[in-house]
Scaffold this motif. Structure first.
Motif, PDB file in Angstrom:
ATOM      1  N   ASP A  14     -26.878  11.980  12.880  1.00 49.62           N
ATOM      2  CA  ASP A  14     -26.622  12.985  13.079  1.00 49.62           C
ATOM      3  C   ASP A  14     -26.428  13.284  14.689  1.00 49.62           C
ATOM      4  OD1 ASP A  14     -26.462  14.127  10.580  1.00 49.62           O
ATOM      5  OD2 ASP A  14     -28.285  15.127  10.352  1.00 49.62           O
ATOM      6  N   ARG A  78     -22.411  16.298  11.526  1.00 50.88           N
ATOM      7  CA  ARG A  78     -22.705  15.309  10.668  1.00 50.88           C
ATOM      8  C   ARG A  78     -21.383  14.649  10.023  1.00 50.88           C
ATOM      9  NH1 ARG A  78     -26.958  16.531   6.281  1.00 50.88           N
ATOM     10  NH2 ARG A  78     -28.511  15.915   7.956  1.00 50.88           N
ATOM     11  N   ALA A  82     -21.307  10.326   5.507  1.00 50.43           N
ATOM     12  CA  ALA A  82     -22.657   9.845   5.886  1.00 50.43           C
ATOM     13  C   ALA A  82     -22.463   8.802   6.382  1.00 50.43           C
ATOM     14  CB  ALA A  82     -23.259   9.978   4.487  1.00 50.43           C
ATOM     15  N   GLY A 187     -18.230  14.210  13.305  1.00 47.35           N
ATOM     16  CA  GLY A 187     -19.011  15.065  12.343  1.00 47.35           C
ATOM     17  C   GLY A 187     -18.465  16.573  12.393  1.00 47.35           C
ATOM     18  N   TRP A 213     -20.891  22.334   7.744  1.00 46.95           N
ATOM     19  CA  TRP A 213     -20.761  20.916   6.824  1.00 46.95           C
ATOM     20  C   TRP A 213     -21.086  21.332   5.391  1.00 46.95           C
ATOM     21  CZ3 TRP A 213     -23.764  18.025   3.355  1.00 46.95           C
ATOM     22  CH2 TRP A 213     -23.308  16.956   3.208  1.00 46.95           C
TER      23      TRP A 213
END
Length: 221
Positions: A14, A78, A82, A187, A213
């Motif tokens: 992150d 983010r 992932a 992100g 997100w």
């Protein structure tokens, strides 16, 4: 308004963007003036409550709690896909090796940022042509000095989120903290963190009304 997070909500990889505060120093003021953003610092969360960041004293790691104490609030971003275990291991290895090499802060990169970015944008077509005809010398993400967002961007290059051809576009030496927050490559906005449980994020914050997100990828939550 956009949601507030807790420290435990963060995951390795992150991005931590730090909002100016009333006490931020001359360097922070200069960054705000040049980048046109109230976000004047960036770091990357590597897990275990630790943020890797390039400070004026050099590359370092700091607890998330201590980072929060330095700023009114931070915004967290983010990747939608992932970070898998292999990328997290590579991120931590890169941070470890750069710490061992005692990387310094890239003051010259900050002071020359505006002109360097203008030149990068003006010569982008030429750089891409040079890349595809094989005459481009690719800049290495392994350096002896970084400014804050430069280091974060290089973490994304090292871990493969930005491939070599895209690295021409995403030259880390001309990426500001605010740029990271506006580009989904790094992100999507996850939410805010503050050390003050009663803190209210200013409505003029550029991500105040942004979809999070969770809104995009987990709308049921």
């Amino acid at each position: 308004m956009s949601k507030m997070l807790k420290n435990k909500d963060l995951q390795s990889g992150d991005v931590v963007l730090c909002y100016k505060n009333g006490k931020f120093d001359a360097l922070g003021k200069a960054i705000k003036k040049v980048t046109k953003s109230d976000y004047v610092h960036a770091g990357i969360f590597i897990g275990d409550n630790i943020v890797a960041e390039s400070m004026t004293s050099g590359l370092t790691t700091e607890t998330l709690d201590n980072v929060l104490k330095r700023y009114d609030h931070v915004a967290i971003f983010r990747r939608h896909d992932a970070w898998d275990d292999s990328r997290v291991r590579l991120l931590k290895y890169f941070v470890e090796k750069m710490l061992e090499s005692k990387c310094k802060y890239n003051f010259s990169g900050v002071f020359n940022f505006k002109s360097a970015k203008e030149e990068h944008q003006m010569t982008l077509t030429e750089q891409l042509e040079n890349y595809f005809d094989g005459s481009c010398v690719q800049a290495s993400p392994i350096k002896d000095k970084y400014f804050c967002s430069e280091f974060v961007a290089d973490c994304f290059i090292v871990t493969g989120f930005i491939d070599p051809s895209a690295a021409v576009l995403y030259s880390s030496s001309v990426i500001a903290p605010g740029d990271i927050g506006r580009d989904a490559t790094f992100g999507y906005f996850l939410g805010y963190l503050s050390s003050d449980s009663q803190y209210g994020v200013p409505k003029e914050d550029e991500f105040y009304n942004a979809s999070t997100w969770g809104d995009i990828f987990n709308p049921q939550i």
